[in-house]
Enzyme design. Structure first.
Site, PDB file in Angstrom:
ATOM      1  N   ASP A  75      -3.047  35.025 -40.409  1.00 61.19           N
ATOM      2  CA  ASP A  75      -2.317  34.786 -41.654  1.00 61.19           C
ATOM      3  C   ASP A  75      -0.989  34.058 -41.411  1.00 61.19           C
ATOM      4  OD1 ASP A  75      -1.730  34.922 -44.318  1.00 61.19           O
ATOM      5  OD2 ASP A  75      -1.625  37.098 -44.427  1.00 61.19           O
ATOM      6  N   ASP A  76      -0.849  32.862 -41.957  1.00 61.49           N
ATOM      7  CA  ASP A  76       0.399  32.080 -41.866  1.00 61.49           C
ATOM      8  C   ASP A  76       0.750  31.696 -40.429  1.00 61.49           C
ATOM      9  OD1 ASP A  76       0.506  32.443 -44.579  1.00 61.49           O
ATOM     10  OD2 ASP A  76       2.415  33.484 -44.622  1.00 61.49           O
ATOM     11  N   CYS A  90      -2.864  31.100 -48.804  1.00 55.53           N
ATOM     12  CA  CYS A  90      -3.785  32.102 -48.257  1.00 55.53           C
ATOM     13  C   CYS A  90      -5.082  32.235 -49.046  1.00 55.53           C
ATOM     14  CB  CYS A  90      -3.113  33.473 -48.228  1.00 55.53           C
ATOM     15  SG  CYS A  90      -1.480  33.525 -47.465  1.00 55.53           S
ATOM     16  N   ARG A 107      -9.111  31.350 -48.081  1.00 56.48           N
ATOM     17  CA  ARG A 107     -10.089  32.416 -47.861  1.00 56.48           C
ATOM     18  C   ARG A 107     -11.279  32.272 -48.807  1.00 56.48           C
ATOM     19  NH1 ARG A 107      -7.073  36.639 -44.929  1.00 56.48           N
ATOM     20  NH2 ARG A 107      -5.140  35.561 -44.377  1.00 56.48           N
ATOM     21  N   LYS A 137      -7.175  41.773 -44.531  1.00 60.47           N
ATOM     22  CA  LYS A 137      -6.701  41.217 -45.804  1.00 60.47           C
ATOM     23  C   LYS A 137      -7.826  40.540 -46.579  1.00 60.47           C
ATOM     24  CE  LYS A 137      -3.539  37.549 -47.401  1.00 60.47           C
ATOM     25  NZ  LYS A 137      -2.309  36.811 -47.084  1.00 60.47           N
ATOM     26  N   HIS A 152      -7.494  39.500 -50.561  1.00 54.51           N
ATOM     27  CA  HIS A 152      -6.750  38.524 -51.368  1.00 54.51           C
ATOM     28  C   HIS A 152      -7.660  37.643 -52.223  1.00 54.51           C
ATOM     29  CE1 HIS A 152      -2.764  36.005 -51.402  1.00 54.51           C
ATOM     30  NE2 HIS A 152      -2.898  36.800 -52.457  1.00 54.51           N
ATOM     31  N   HIS A 160       2.160  37.087 -41.042  1.00 53.53           N
ATOM     32  CA  HIS A 160       2.765  36.996 -42.384  1.00 53.53           C
ATOM     33  C   HIS A 160       3.989  37.905 -42.456  1.00 53.53           C
ATOM     34  CE1 HIS A 160       3.153  37.123 -46.751  1.00 53.53           C
ATOM     35  NE2 HIS A 160       2.135  36.294 -46.897  1.00 53.53           N
ATOM     36  N   ASP A 218      -5.231  30.483 -41.743  1.00 54.44           N
ATOM     37  CA  ASP A 218      -5.548  30.219 -43.150  1.00 54.44           C
ATOM     38  C   ASP A 218      -4.695  29.104 -43.753  1.00 54.44           C
ATOM     39  OD1 ASP A 218      -3.169  31.637 -43.302  1.00 54.44           O
ATOM     40  OD2 ASP A 218      -3.862  33.059 -44.820  1.00 54.44           O
ATOM     41  N   ASN A 219      -3.553  28.832 -43.149  1.00 52.90           N
ATOM     42  CA  ASN A 219      -2.669  27.746 -43.598  1.00 52.90           C
ATOM     43  C   ASN A 219      -1.514  27.677 -42.609  1.00 52.90           C
ATOM     44  OD1 ASN A 219      -2.165  30.118 -46.094  1.00 52.90           O
ATOM     45  ND2 ASN A 219      -0.563  29.772 -44.590  1.00 52.90           N
ATOM     46  N   LYS A 275       3.452  25.703 -44.784  1.00 55.83           N
ATOM     47  CA  LYS A 275       2.743  26.375 -45.876  1.00 55.83           C
ATOM     48  C   LYS A 275       3.304  25.966 -47.236  1.00 55.83           C
ATOM     49  CE  LYS A 275       1.765  31.031 -47.648  1.00 55.83           C
ATOM     50  NZ  LYS A 275       1.873  32.480 -47.393  1.00 55.83           N
TER      51      LYS A 275
END
Length: 496
Positions: free
Chosen positions: A54-55, A92, A96, A154, A156, A247, A353-354, A403
């Site tokens: 994540d991130d 995010c 996903r 996660k 989301h 994150h 994810d980014n 991001k």
């Protein structure tokens, strides 16, 4: 005469019993044949471990030039394939949605991240804020074809009834429904808009309270290991391990907080140069590529006061520790697979994810008064600090922005695929892949076809492209100006 009737009666009973037995035998044979077919197919299908980070910045991991210690991810890269040109959306949830549907996020229901839809978008097709009825998720498709499906981390992708992980194809799941929260047991919403989906589920049960010793990366790995080791049969499994690290908030256990002490004291440009030099040695970028000076939106290192330098260095120390802890837990899962005798037949995919997050906590609209963000307290459960912009640009080395933007620092992400069936090794610098390509590739590898309808709903076609032939070194998926792809988020656009 009575004996004749008795003989006739016994003959009829015997005939009926034989007929019935023949009928049952036929059904049993058909069921056995079906079982044998499924068993035969499953014997040739790999387990799948799908890891999402994540991130994460493009250059954070050691296989991508980073100074952060990630030996387990390094081993995956050394024994697998890095795809240099891998893209997602800059946020995010939309990314996903690509992973779980194999289609553009504007089709699957996450055209933008909920609850940030414009009034003209709210509940319009493609902007529902959850995976809509035009989607059959990756776990649903695999589960319908004999896979066990496990998730830890996660989600989301929807908090409404019918849209949660245990309702979207996962047989077992420990899931966080929102975008982010504390990495410790003190659950809190990042901001007002996040409250509605700041909740954990253990399968279908709401988690009212986390264990006192909860730490996100440790616990997510624990649960994935539990699901894998408790499995009673030899059917293949799909494991979706979706970390919330790194994150924000940048939370790190006390014993880890000084693991990178002093590493970042020389500032942004020093680390950027270290990473670029490493990337050149690895063949990820051209040897004559100049150093990216950054956007100019943030103070340079020599413009900071002595105290500001300490705060900035501390941010990156904590961020690096978050990533190393995550790597350690990836290693624990791989070790569990090895002990179970399943690692050799497991395909491992790792993706970000980014890009890295440039926003400070005020971005979420959070009241920060209850938090102690002093230098001495950064990283503790009652702090709420983020990486912020200058370091986010460094994390994107050698690319621009981060991001939320469609600059390459926002949408180009690390991608490693390793293990069963991957014969092409090293770095692929030719092909471009998108997050939508993962589901069709996995279905191609497993020989599974997604149906045209599911739960009485007509499904939208997957927009992704399989890159299975690339993995076996039999072909490529080179995309040119006629076969590229577009990305849009928050009115930021890119065509690649």
């Amino acid at each position: 005469m009575k004996n004749a009737y008795l003989l006739l009666y016994l003959f009829c009973i015997g005939f009926l019993f034989t007929t019935s037995s023949c009928g049952n035998s036929k059904n049993e044979d058909e069921n056995e044949a079906k079982t044998n077919t499924n068993t035969s197919a499953n014997q040739n299908r790999p387990n799948i471990l799908f890891i999402v980070i994540d991130d994460l910045g493009y250059s954070d991991l050691s296989p991508f030039g980073g100074e952060i210690r990630t030996p387990n991810i390094q081993r995956l890269a050394d024994n697998g394939l890095i795809v240099q040109h891998c893209y997602t959306t800059p946020l995010c949830a939309p990314s996903r949605a690509m992973f779980m549907s194999g289609m553009d996020n504007h089709i699957s229901g996450i055209g933008t991240m909920s609850p940030y839809q414009a009034s003209s978008q709210y509940m319009q097709p493609g902007y529902e804020g959850y995976l809509n009825d035009r989607v059959m998720t990756l776990p649903e498709t695999l589960r319908e074809n004999g896979y066990h499906t496990y998730m830890s981390g996660k989600w989301h992708l929807g908090f409404e009834d019918g849209r949660r992980p245990f309702e979207e194809g996962f047989e077992r799941s420990f899931s966080f429904l929102g975008g982010g929260t504390s990495h410790f047991s003190n659950i809190f919403a990042l901001g007002p808009a996040e409250k509605i989906h700041t909740v954990y589920y253990d399968d279908s049960v709401v988690v009212e309270e986390l264990p006192d010793d909860f730490y996100s990366s440790d616990y997510y790995a624990d649960r994935m290991i539990q699901y894998i080791t408790e499995q009673q049969d030899d059917a293949p499994f799909f494991g979706y391990l979706a970390f919330t690290a790194p994150h924000d908030p940048l939370h790190v256990p006390t014993e880890w907080q000084d693991k990178y002490k002093g590493v970042y004291d020389k500032g942004y440009d020093h680390i950027r140069k270290v990473r670029m030099d490493n990337m050149k040695k690895l063949g990820l970028i051209a040897k004559d590529l100049p150093m990216n000076p950054g956007s100019g939106e943030f103070k340079k290192w020599n413009e900071l006061s002595a105290h500001e330098k300490k705060v900035e260095a501390r941010r990156m120390e904590l961020y690096a520790a978050l990533i190393e802890i995550m790597d350690l837990n990836i290693g624990r899962v791989l070790e569990a697979l090895q002990k179970e005798g399943k690692l050799d037949n497991t395909l491992v995919i790792l993706i970000g994810d980014n890009g890295s997050n440039p926003k400070d906590p005020s971005f979420y609209g959070k009241d920060l008064d209850p938090f102690d963000n002093s230098l001495e307290n950064m990283g503790n459960p009652d702090s709420f600090v983020s990486l912020e912009g200058a370091w986010a640009e460094v994390a994107a080395t050698p690319y621009s922005y981060f991001k939320t933007t469609t600059g390459e620092g926002g949408v180009r992400v690390p991608f490693i695929i390793s293990g069963s069936g991957v014969t092409l090794k090293g770095v692929d610098a030719t092909n471009k892949i998108l997050g939508t390509d993962i589901m069709p590739t996995l279905l191609d590898i497993t020989g599974i076809k997604r149906p045209d309808t599911f739960k009485n709903n007509k499904l939208a076609p997957m927009t992704g492209t399989s890159f299975n032939e690339m993995l076996s070194n039999k072909g490529s998926i080179v995309r040119d100006e006629k076969t590229g792809f577009g990305i849009e988020s928050l009115e930021n656009k890119a065509y690649l």
